[in-house]
Design an enzyme around this catalytic site. Structure first.
Site, mmCIF file in Angstrom:
data_model
loop_
_atom_site.group_PDB
_atom_site.id
_atom_site.type_symbol
_atom_site.label_atom_id
_atom_site.label_comp_id
_atom_site.label_asym_id
_atom_site.label_seq_id
_atom_site.Cartn_x
_atom_site.Cartn_y
_atom_site.Cartn_z
ATOM 1 N N HIS B 176 0.836 -1.209 0.000
ATOM 2 C CA HIS B 176 0.000 0.000 0.000
ATOM 3 C C HIS B 176 0.868 1.255 0.000
ATOM 4 O O HIS B 176 0.454 2.278 0.530
ATOM 5 C CB HIS B 176 -0.928 0.047 1.212
ATOM 6 C CG HIS B 176 -1.812 -1.152 1.375
ATOM 7 N ND1 HIS B 176 -3.117 -1.175 0.977
ATOM 8 C CD2 HIS B 176 -1.565 -2.381 1.884
ATOM 9 C CE1 HIS B 176 -3.652 -2.350 1.264
ATOM 10 N NE2 HIS B 176 -2.721 -3.110 1.814
ATOM 11 N N SER B 297 16.010 20.493 -17.085
ATOM 12 C CA SER B 297 14.849 21.293 -17.409
ATOM 13 C C SER B 297 15.288 22.537 -18.159
ATOM 14 O O SER B 297 16.343 23.101 -17.892
ATOM 15 C CB SER B 297 14.157 21.711 -16.104
ATOM 16 O OG SER B 297 13.351 22.846 -16.325
ATOM 17 N N LYS B 303 16.843 20.915 -11.829
ATOM 18 C CA LYS B 303 16.151 19.654 -12.082
ATOM 19 C C LYS B 303 17.036 18.577 -12.693
ATOM 20 O O LYS B 303 17.882 18.858 -13.527
ATOM 21 C CB LYS B 303 14.967 19.890 -13.028
ATOM 22 C CG LYS B 303 13.843 20.707 -12.440
ATOM 23 C CD LYS B 303 13.092 20.022 -11.322
ATOM 24 C CE LYS B 303 12.380 18.783 -11.774
ATOM 25 N NZ LYS B 303 11.250 19.038 -12.669
ATOM 26 N N GLU B 310 10.135 7.501 -16.896
ATOM 27 C CA GLU B 310 8.809 8.056 -17.184
ATOM 28 C C GLU B 310 8.295 7.630 -18.557
ATOM 29 O O GLU B 310 7.140 7.220 -18.718
ATOM 30 C CB GLU B 310 8.857 9.586 -17.134
ATOM 31 C CG GLU B 310 9.072 10.158 -15.746
ATOM 32 C CD GLU B 310 9.322 11.662 -15.818
ATOM 33 O OE1 GLU B 310 8.363 12.423 -15.672
ATOM 34 O OE2 GLU B 310 10.499 12.062 -16.033
#
Lengths: 493, 493, 493, 493
Positions: B176, B297, B303, B310
Site C-alpha cells: 500500500h 529542465s 532539475k 517516465e
C-alpha cells in the site's frame, strides 16, 4: 409521473448498519471505519467465490503448522474441525458474509473465534492476507482455467460432429466476403477446430505458469517461522512453490494470462458467430437454426433471429474489456501488494461469466444446425468460383501462372458481359482466350476443384476425412482422460 | 500569422502520381484504381519490413517447385538468381517500393519480370498472396519474438548485476506504498527477475505455437499441385506445416500472442519504472540516476529528471493500445482472409518499436544506478517497520497471532503518541503491553528481521544469495546458448 | 480435501426450470426455447434497473394512443391502472422477473394480461421492443448522467473546502516527480477542480446529445399509425424526438458518451488518488488520512493503509474496460438493431457502479484529510526548488534567460557539492557565478517565489484566493439550482 | 539463406553519433547523455508536425514580451526575424531536426542562437517547455479537430448525394441480419447522416473545450513577469486563457477528447463498411462498387474485392487502440507535467492518420456506387417482410396487437410450409387465420408498407424527402461557411 419516479442512484452506502465489529487490525485506530469506506472497500461479494478455496488452503496451512510444531497438534485439530464446520455452514447457505469484516478471510477467522475461542487466533500464524488471498485466488483461477480448457474441448467436439454429419457438403470458400474457391464445409469447420485448439493450448500454457503456491510469502518478505511450503503445495496440488516472496504477493500475471486467453477465444467465437448470423440470413440461406436456439420478434411475426450467435459476438467486447481493465489496473503499481489489485476478481469473474456460458451454448447449438447442402452447392459453383481452376489448368498446360491468370480474368469478364457462367461457355469461346484450352477443360467443376487440392492442409476430401478423424481421436482422448482424472479426484475426497 | 500558417492536413492523396502500372489482377477491371484508394490500401510502407523474408520464402518455394518438377530446374535457377539480385538491390537501398503496386510481393514480382522476363510469372505457381504474406509475416514475427526473448534475458542480467553489486543493502519493503517490513534490495530486484522470466516464457510459448509454415495453403483451399510443404518448412526453419488451409490464411493469433506478451511485459516495466521514479525523488532519495540517463529542465536549473523511466512507464499505454487494436480488428471477421487483417502489421510494429528499445534502455541504465544504501537502511528501520517482528516475537513466546497483533498495534500507537520508534522504548514500556516481552526483544532490528525469513522465497540473506546465484547461472547459460546458436546460423549462410 | 471441493463451474444452466410460458412471439416456432438459450439470452437481471422507466414510458405511450384515438380512452385507462398496479408490486418487491420471459418488457406485458385480460395486448400497438428498450434505457442513462454531474459538483465542493481550510499552505510543485517550484496547496487542489469541471461539461454535453425520444421508431421503420411523438416526448421530459427511425433503434452513442466521460473522469481520479497515496507515505508525510478512511493490516500492526485511494486508482481499469467493451461490441454491426447491443447494459452498469461510489467516497474523505503544513513548507524550500527564481532574478537584472539558467545550474551544482541549499550560500558565493547578484537575492524564498507569479492562472496568493472564490460561487450555485429543480420535479408527481 | 538474412532488430541506437551539442540544461550535469537515451527520449520525429505552431506561438510570445517591456522592442524584432527565417528554412526543407537536441523547441532555439546570437536566449523568458509544448500541441489538435469536422460534413454530403440519386429505391430493412420491414434506401443512408452528425458535434464540443491558451503557465506555477496572456491568446486565435497553471501543463484532455470522438466515428464507419462489404457480396448483390475503388486477386481471376471498406472496418481497431493508449498513459500520473505525456503525440497522429484518410476515401467512393434497385426491391418483398403490415392491418380492424401478431405468425408458418409468400395466399386462406381479413388485405405491398410509416423519423417517402432536403441545406450551409471562413483567414496573413 415524472423522471423522479426512479429512486435516487444507488450509492456505496449500505441500507442498514449492523452493530460494529472491531476490525482485526483496529488496535491502533481511533475512529471506526466510515460506512462509505466499508461499502467501497469490501470485497465480500466477490470473495464468496473462493470460499471453498480459502477453507481448503487454511486447513492445509494449519496441518503444516502442526507438523512443523509451530502450533500444537490439538490446536490444529480444533482449528481444522472449526473450519470444516464453517464450510458446512457455507454449503448449506447458513454462512452470512458480513461486509463490515472486509473480506472472506476475516469473516472466516471471526466465525472461527466464535466457534473455538482464542485458539482461532493461531490460524493466522506465519501467514498474511496477502499470501492467503494470492493462494485462494490462484486455486480458483487454476480451476477456471481447467474448466475453460474442457469447454474448449467440448466445443471442438461439437464442430467435429457437425462436420462429420455433413462430410460431403461443398460450400463456397470466401475471401474479402467474396466467393473465392469451393471448399468442403467440413474443412471450414476444421478451421475453427484449429483455432479453438490453439486457445486450448493457451489456457494449458497459462495453467502451467500459474501452478505454484504463494503461501508462505507472508505480507511480502516471507515469514519468520520454520514452515514447510512444499508440503502445503503437495497437499493443495501445486507442483511447486513461488520463488520470491515479494513477487508472490504482487503478481497477478495468472489473471492476465487467463484474460488474454479468454479474450482471444471470444474473438474466435465472434468470427464463428458472424458466420452463423450471415449463413442464417435470407441472402445466404446456408443453414437453418434449431427453433430452440432462436428467438422471435415482439412486433414482426415472421422473424426468427440468431440471438445466441449475436450475443456471443457482442460479448467479445466484454472479454476484451476485462483484459484491458486488468492491464490498466496493474499499470504503474509499485511493489508489493497494493489494494488496487483487488480489482483482479471482478475482471476474472466477468471474463469467466462471459466465456464459459458462451462456449457451452455454442457447443450445444452447433450439432443441431441444419445445413442446407443444396443451397451451398449451388453457391459454390456460381460466380466464377472456379476461375482459379481454369488458370491452374492453363498452368498445367505450360503457361506461366501470371499469364494464365490474365487470360482467365479476361475470360471472366467476357462471361460476365454475356451474363453466363464459365461452364456455359463453349470450347470455342474458351479457346478465344487461350489456345491451350481443350476438351478436358469442360470437366472443371466444384468437386474436381476441391479434389485437386490434395496436399497437407488442403480441402481434398481424403485430406479432410483424415484431419477429421485425427481431431476426433484427439478430442475423445482428452475428454476420456479428463473424465478419468475427475473420477480419481472425487475418490480422493 | 494566423492559424492557417500550417499546411492543410495531409490526406491520403499522394503528392505526385507516377505513370500507372497495370495491376497484376487488372484483367477484368475497366477503370484504373483511384489514387486515394492506392494510398489508402497500399501496405508497402509496412511491408518493407519483411522484404528479406519475402525473398527468402520465394526462393524456398521456387526450389521446391523445381524439385517437384512443377517448373523446370533452369526456370527455378533463373528466378532464384533474379530474386538474389533484387535482394542485393534492396540491401544497397536501390530498390524503390512503388505504392501503386500495392504491396511488397507485387513489387518484387514486377521487378523480377523486368529482370528475367515472362518466366517470372511462374514464381506465383501454387501460391497466393494470402499464404505468402502469412509466411513472410510469420518469419518476421518469429524473429521479433526471439529478439524480445533475448532482450528479456539481457534485462534480467542487468537486474542481477545491480542486485549483486548491492547484495547487503537493506530497504523497506512496501505494501500500500506504506513501509511494511525490511527486505534486501537484492530480493526486491529478484522479484522483477521473476516477472521478466515469466514474460520470457510467454514469448517462448508464443514462439512454439506460431512456428509452423502456412505456405501451400493458397488463397484459402490449398493448391492443386503436388507440392512438398514440409521440405519448404525445413528450408525455412519451421518444424511443421499448418494443418488447415482456411485457418492458415485467416489466422493472426501469432500476432496477438506477441502483442499480449509485449503488453504484459510493458506493464511489468511500468511497475519498475514507477519505482525508479519514486526512488529518485527528493522524498525517497533511495537511488541516484546516472547523469547520462537523466535530463534537465529548460527552465528550472536544479532539475534532474528520470525521463527514461517516465517514458517507459508512459509507453505501456502504447503496448496495450496495440493489443486492443489487433483484437478489435479481428473481432467478427468471417473466414477466410479479409483485407482488415492488413492492420496486423502496424500493430506489431508499434508494439515492437515500443518494447525492444524500452527493454534495451532500461537494461543499460540499471547497472549504472547508484543505490543510496544508508538512506534505505534508515528508512527500513523507521516507521515501525519491525512491528510484525514484535508480534511474531510474542507468538514465539506462546501468544496466538491475533492477540499478539493487537498488543503490538497498541504498542505502536503508544510509540506514535510519544513520537518515538519501537527501539526507543524501554523494556518496561514494552512489558506494559505484554508481560511476554523480555530482554531479547531489544535485539529485534532490520537485520534480525530479514534473517528470520529463512524459507524458500524469503528475504533471508542466504536465501537471496542462493536465488541470485541460480538466476545468474540460468541467464548466463541462455545468453551463451543464444550466442552459440547465432554463430551456427551465421555459418549457415 | 482435494481441489474438487469446489462445485463444478457455474454455467448458463438455471437450477430449476419453471413451467414453460409460451413466448409472445412463439406463434411460428415448433420447439420451445432451450434452457441454455434462455439463460444465455435473458436480460432480466439488468433490465430490472429500468423497470420504473419502462412503466413510465408505457403510460406515456398509452395515453398518447388514446389521445390519438388509436385505442379507446377506457382501454387506455385500464392499461394505465394495470401498469400502476404492477409498479406498486415492483416497489414492494413483490414482482418476480421471470428469466424465461426474456426481458422486462415481456414480463410487464405478461403480468398486465393477467391483471386486465386481452386488452393488455393493445399496449404494444405502434411500438416495438426495439424503440421501447431504446426509450427506457435512454431515460435511465439520462438520469445516470445527471447523477454523475451532480457527484462531480459535490467532489469539486470538497476540493474547494479542503483548499479553503489550508489556504496558506505552501507545498513543492512537482514535474517529473521532482520538486520543481513552490506552489500553494490550494492552487494544486484547484487544478483538480478544473479537471472535474471539464468532466462535468463532458457529461452535460453528453446529456444534451442524448436527450431525444426514440419511441415511435417501431422495429426500425417507424409505425403505421398516426401517433404524436412530440407529445410523448413532452410527457417524458425529452425536448425533442429522434430524426431517423433506423438510427433511433441502432444508436447506442449515448452509452458510449457516458462511458467516455466516465473513463476520463476516473483517469482524473486516479491522478488525485496517486497523489493521496504518495502524500500519505512515510517518505512524503504531507497528509494524514482520517482513521475512518484508512484500513489496517492483518499482519503488520503498524500499518495504516490508504485503501480508498488505491481502490479508486485501481478501478480506473474497470471504467476504461467498460468503454472498450462497448466500442468493441458496436464495431462492425450492420443496421439496424442487433442483439449484440444488449451488452450496452452491463457496460453502463459497470461504469456507473465504478464511478458514482468513487466520486462519493473521495468527496467524503477529502475534507477530513489533515494537511501537514510544516512538512510541506520545508519540502517546498529544500532541494533547490527556488533555482528558477534565482535565474529569473538574473533575467530581471538584464541577463538573457538562457544564460541565467546556465549560471544558476552551475550554482546549484556547486551547492550540491557543498551539500548546502542556495539560501545557505553567501552573497560572495553567489557572485562567483554572476556579478549581477546583489543583496536582494537573499530575499528569495518560497513565499516571494509564489507571490511573484501574479498572473491569470498563476499561484500568487491573491490569484488563488480569487480563483477559489469564483469556484465556490459556481459550485454552490449549481448545487442550489439542482436542489431547486429537484424540489420542483418532486412537486410534479 | 537462413533466417539470419534479416539484419538484427533495429534498436534505439542511432547509426552514427554527431558531434555532441551541449544541452540547454546541461549546466549541472557531469556526463553527456547516453546515445540510447537520446534515441529513446527524443521527440523530434513527432514534434516536426507542429513546427509551424511552435514558430507562430514563439512570435506571439516575443511580441507580447516587447509590448510588456519585458524585453526590448529591437530584441523582439531580431528574434521575430530570426524565427521567420527559420520557418522559411523549414518550409524549404532545409531545416534539419537534430535528435540530440531532444525536441523541436530546443532545435529552434539553438538555430536561433546561431542566427542572431545571445539575444536568442531571451526568447525563453517567462516561458517553459511545459507551457510551450502544451500551446503548440493545442494549436495542432484544434486544427486537427476542425479538419475532422470538415471531413465529416463532406462524408455526410456524399451520403446525401447517394441517397438523392436513389431516392425511390426500396430495400429490406434488417434487424438481427434478418429481413424485417421494407425501408427506403435513402432512409437507411440518412441513418448514417445522423450518426456522422453526432460525431461532428462531438468534435465541435471537443473544440469548444480545448480552445484556451496555456502559455504563461510556465513550468507549472505561472511566471514571475508581468505578462499579458490574453493578448497572446488573441493573436493566436484562442478565445480564452487557461485558469490554473498546474492544470494547464498537466492536462491532455484535449487529446483524449479528440481520440474519443475519432474512435466512435470509426465505429460508425465500421458499421457502414460492414454493410458495403455485405451488399457487394454475391449473396446480397445490392450494390456494385466502382472498379476504381476495388481491387482484384493475385490468384483468383474473378475476384473484385471491397478492400476500401474492409480496411476502413479494420482500422477501427487502430482508432480504439489509440484512445486506450492515451487513457492508459495518463492513468495514475501525479501532477504536474510528467514525461509520460510525450506519448500524446503518437496517439494523436495515429488516430488522425487513421481517421482523415478513411473519411476521405469513403466520401469519394459512396457517390460512385451503383445501387442495384431491382435486386433490393425483390428482397424487400420476399421472406415475409410484410408480416408486420398484415398484423397492423388486423389491429386497424380492431384486434389487440398481441393477438394480431399471433394470428399472423401462424399465417407465416402456414405460408412457409406451403413455400409461398403471403401475397400468394388467397383471401380464403387469409381468413382461415382471421375473419377480419378482407379484400383490401391484398393491397399490402412494400410501397404501401413504407408509405404508411408517415410520422416524424419514419420511412414514408414524403418524410424521407423532407429529411434529405433538410440535411442537404444544413450540410451545404456548413461547407459554405467553412469556405468563407477559410478565405477570410487566408486574407489575414
Amino acid at each position: 409521473m415524472a423522471k423522479s419516479v426512479r429512486p435516487a442512484k444507488a450509492t456505496a452506502k449500505p441500507a442498514t448498519k449492523p452493530e460494529t465489529e472491531p476490525k482485526p487490525w483496529s488496535g491502533r485506530f481511533d475512529e471506526v471505519t466510515d460506512e462509505l469506506v466499508e461499502a467501497y472497500t469490501s470485497s465480500v461479494h466477490t470473495d464468496a467465490m473462493f470460499f471453498a478455496e480459502d477453507i481448503e488452503a487454511s486447513i492445509a496451512h494449519v496441518r503444516m503448522l502442526a507438523r512443523q510444531e509451530i502450533i500444537g497438534a490439538d490446536e490444529a485439530k480444533k482449528i481444522e474441525r472449526g473450519l470444516d464446520k464453517i464450510f458446512g455452514e457455507f454449503q448449506r447457505g447458513e454462512f452470512v458474509l458480513r461486509p463490515e469484516l472486509e473480506d472472506v478471510h476475516m469473516n472466516v477467522e471471526t466465525r472461527l473465534a466464535e466457534l473455538i475461542g482464542p485458539v482461532a487466533g493461531k490460524l493466522h500464524t506465519a501467514r498474511s492476507r496477502n499470501d492467503q488471498v494470492a493462494t485462494d485466488f490462484r486455486l480458483y483461477v487454476i480451476e477456471s482455467t481447467r474448466s475453460a480448457a474442457m469447454h474448449l474441448v467440448a466445443l471442438q467436439q461439437s464442430l467435429i460432429e457437425l462436420a462429420e454429419k455433413n462430410i460431403d457438403v461443398i460450400m463456397p470458400g470466401y475471401t474479402h466476403m467474396q466467393r473465392a474457391q469451393p471448399v468442403l464445409f467440413a474443412h471450414h469447420m476444421l478451421a475453427y477446430v484449429q483455432m479453438f485448439d490453439r486457445d486450448l493450448h493457451r489456457f494449458l500454457n497459462a495453467m502451467e505458469m500459474m501452478d505454484e503456491l504463494p503461501l508462505g510469502s507472508g505480507a511480502l518478505a516471507g515469514v519468520p517461522y520454520k514452515i514447510d511450503r512444499q508440503s502445503v503445495a503437495d497437499e493443495l496440488g501445486f507442483p511447486r512453490v513461488t520463488a520470491n516472496s515479494i513477487d508472490a504477493v504482487s503478481d497477478r500475471d495468472f489473471v492476465v494470462d487467463y484474460l488474454s486467453a479468454a479474450a482471444l477465444t471470444m474473438v474466435h467465437v465472434s468470427r464463428l458467430a458472424e458466420e452463423l448470423v450471415l449463413w442464417s440470413s435470407a441472402e445466404f440461406g446456408f443453414i437453418t437454426l434449431p427453433d430452440a436456439f432462436a428467438t422471435g420478434s415482439s412486433i414482426m411475426p415472421q422473424k426468427k433471429n440468431p440471438d445466441v450467435a449475436e450475443l456471443a459476438r457482442g460479448r467479445t467486447g466484454r472479454a476484451i474489456g476485462a483484459l484491458v481493465s486488468m492491464l490498466v489496473t496493474l499499470k504503474g503499481l509499485p511493489l508489493a501488494y497494493n489494494r488496487d489489485m483487488q480489482e483482479d476478481k471482478p475482471a476474472l469473474l466477468d471474463a469467466e461469466a462471459t466465456l464459459l456460458p458462451t462456449l457451452e451454448v455454442i457447443a450445444a447449438m452447433l450439432p443441431r444446425i441444419t445445413v442446407n447442402a443444396a443451397r451451398m452447392a449451388i453457391a459454390a459453383s456460381e460466380n466464377y468460383s472456379l476461375a482459379t481452376d481454369f488458370a491452374d489448368y492453363l498452368v498445367r498446360k505450360g503457361l506461366p501462372f501470371r499469364q494464365a491468370h490474365e487470360a482467365v480474368a479476361k475470360l471472366v469478364r467476357h462471361a460476365e458481359e454475356k451474363r453466363v457462367d464459365l461452364s456455359d461457355l463453349s470450347l470455342a469461346d474458351l479457346r478465344t482466350f487461350s489456345p491451350l484450352f481443350a476438351d478436358d477443360a469442360r470437366e472443371i467443376d466444384a468437386l474436381s476443384s476441391i479434389s485437386a487440392r490434395d496436399i497437407v492442409g488442403g480441402t481434398a476430401p481424403n485430406r479432410v476425412r483424415a484431419a477429421l478423424q485425427e481431431a476426433r481421436v484427439r478430442v475423445d482422448t482428452m475428454l476420456a482422460e479428463a473424465a478419468a482424472e475427475n473420477d480419481a479426484s472425487t475418490d480422493d475426497d
